[in-house]
Structures are given as structure tokens and as C-alpha cells.
Design an enzyme around this catalytic site. Sequence first.
Site, short mmCIF file in Angstrom:
data_model
loop_
_atom_site.label_atom_id
_atom_site.label_comp_id
_atom_site.label_asym_id
_atom_site.label_seq_id
_atom_site.Cartn_x
_atom_site.Cartn_y
_atom_site.Cartn_z
CB CYS A 77 -0.93 -0.03 1.22
SG CYS A 77 -1.81 1.51 1.52
CB CYS A 97 0.21 2.02 4.07
SG CYS A 97 -1.45 1.33 3.92
#
Length: 323
Positions: free
Chosen positions: A79, A82
Site C-alpha cells: 500500500c 500507507c
Amino acid sequence: MQPRNMSMSGVVDLAAVKAAQEAKAKAEQARAEAARQGGTGAVSPAELVIDVDEAGFERDVLQRSAEVPVVIDFWAEWCQPCKQLSPVLERLAVEYDGRILLARIDVDANQMLMQQFGIQGVPAVFAVVAGQALPLFQGAADEQQIRQTLDQLVAVAEERFGLTGLTVDPDAEPGGAPQAAPAAGPYDAALNAAALALDAGDLGGAIQAYRNVLADDPAHPEALLGLAQAELLQRVQGMDPQKVRQEAAEKPSDVRAQIAAADLDLVGGHVEDAFGRLIQTVQRTAGDDRDAVRVRLLELFEVVGPEDPRVIGARRALARALF
């Protein structure tokens, strides 16, 4: 363990405040014992950010949330957002100096937790306060928005749950802070049965479990608090809120109508409205009717908690109305 929802504007959960206070007291005792043995009872800045998995979730998140708001960063290696968000959260966790604890959870390695929290995508950020789960935000967020959210979280944790956070010592050795281990009590089985019944929506079963404890220990604080809120939830079950509120508005001297509306007010988080409604009804009534209203008001005080400033103010107002 299935997380429960908590609204920042709603009424406190049935035993969360009491459980948090007891856990906090145990933690303070553990820190005091560490101090007597030459320790500081403080955590190092490095311990403000922890990696958590399913096996350690109850210990590292649920139990710690009785001392400090635990912010959960659900992330994944693949991700990209993230990788931008996580460093900001980690830096803020240290900057907040013990007012929050950041728990990082890799969703790929902890699918069960991802499902239990109902996460559809990452990054996703939750908080757990006194065992109660609260969604904060999902996806990208700028630092100012994150700060505002954390400030609100810290304020709610302190005002409603009495959580003042962890003591941080820059010179403390990681792993040196004592962990408060809850001692098993004689009523743990009955209280756990009540909690499981509540989670399953079995209010009758929860009420009976709390009454079983109180039959042996009439002053047991957690059972008293749990019984008060479980009975409140049972009373409002099946109510038509619109009809109840309309009847209360049309019949200001009708004790039954005002009591029912006050119950709804409290469940909806309108604590002052519930107290004010019943105090006004006390002023308008006499005899058995007045006593019935007074008793219900005292029951609602138990639900919110005797140390809550709203309860303290309402007790004064009730005394003036009665005398």
C-alpha cells in the site's frame, strides 16, 4: 474479539468507564510498586509505537486501552498511501508524549482482525478507548486533520474515561515499564457471562448475570453499573422514539411519558436533556409520582457515573427541587 462501536457524542458504554478506572488503578499500583523497587514505571519513546498481531491484540490493545487511547494503523506492505501515512502517525505518537499509543497491524498477516473491524481498504485508522473501538479515518489525510482527530480523541478519553495516558521517560529502557496483570476475582465468570450476553444482544441474560453478582455482593460497583445500563437498554427496546417524544411534549405532567423520554435521551447521548427533563418533572409532581421520577433519575446517575460533572450538577439541582 469483536470490536464495539463508540460514538464520541454518545452516552458512555455500560461498564467501560468503571473497567477503565479499575484497570488504570491497577496500572498505577504496578508503577508504584516498580518505583519502590527502584524503577520509574515509565515507558521509553520507542514503546509508544508497537507492532500488534492477532495473538497479542487483547493484551497489547484492549488491555492497554484502559490506560491510554490506542490508535490502530492498519497497513500493508504493498500500500503506497500507507507508506506516506504510517511515518506521520509514528512521529505524532512520539510527539504526543504518552497521550496516545500507536499499534501497527499488517492486514495481510492479520486477516481476522481486518474482518472484525470491517475494513474495506487500507490505510485505515481506528482507536480503542477503554475497550471500545472507534473508527477515525480511512485513506489519506493531511497532518492537520490527523492532529485535530487525535486532539479530540485525547480529550474524550480523559473527560469521559479518565485516561491520562502513559508516563514517558526518554532515558527509560524499552521493556522496562510494568504491565498491569488483572487479578482474577470471585465474580469474573459471572461478569464475563454478562459481557458475552450483552455482545449477543441478550439483555435479559446480562441482567440476570449482574443480579447474580449483586445477590452475593450488593455493593459490587461493576455489577451495579452494568445492571443499570442493561436495564436501561432493555427499557428502550421496542420504543417508537417519535411517539414517545410526542407524548412527552403533549403531556409535561405525565410521569410515565417523561420517564420514557428521559431514557431515550440518555441512550441517545443527550445526558443533560435527560437529567433536566426529570428534574423539571420532580418540580411538577408530588407523592408517589415524584418518588418514581426521583428513583429513575438516580438510576440514570448510576449509568453515567457518580464522578461525571453532569451527574454532580444534576444532584445539586435535584436537591434544590426536592427541598
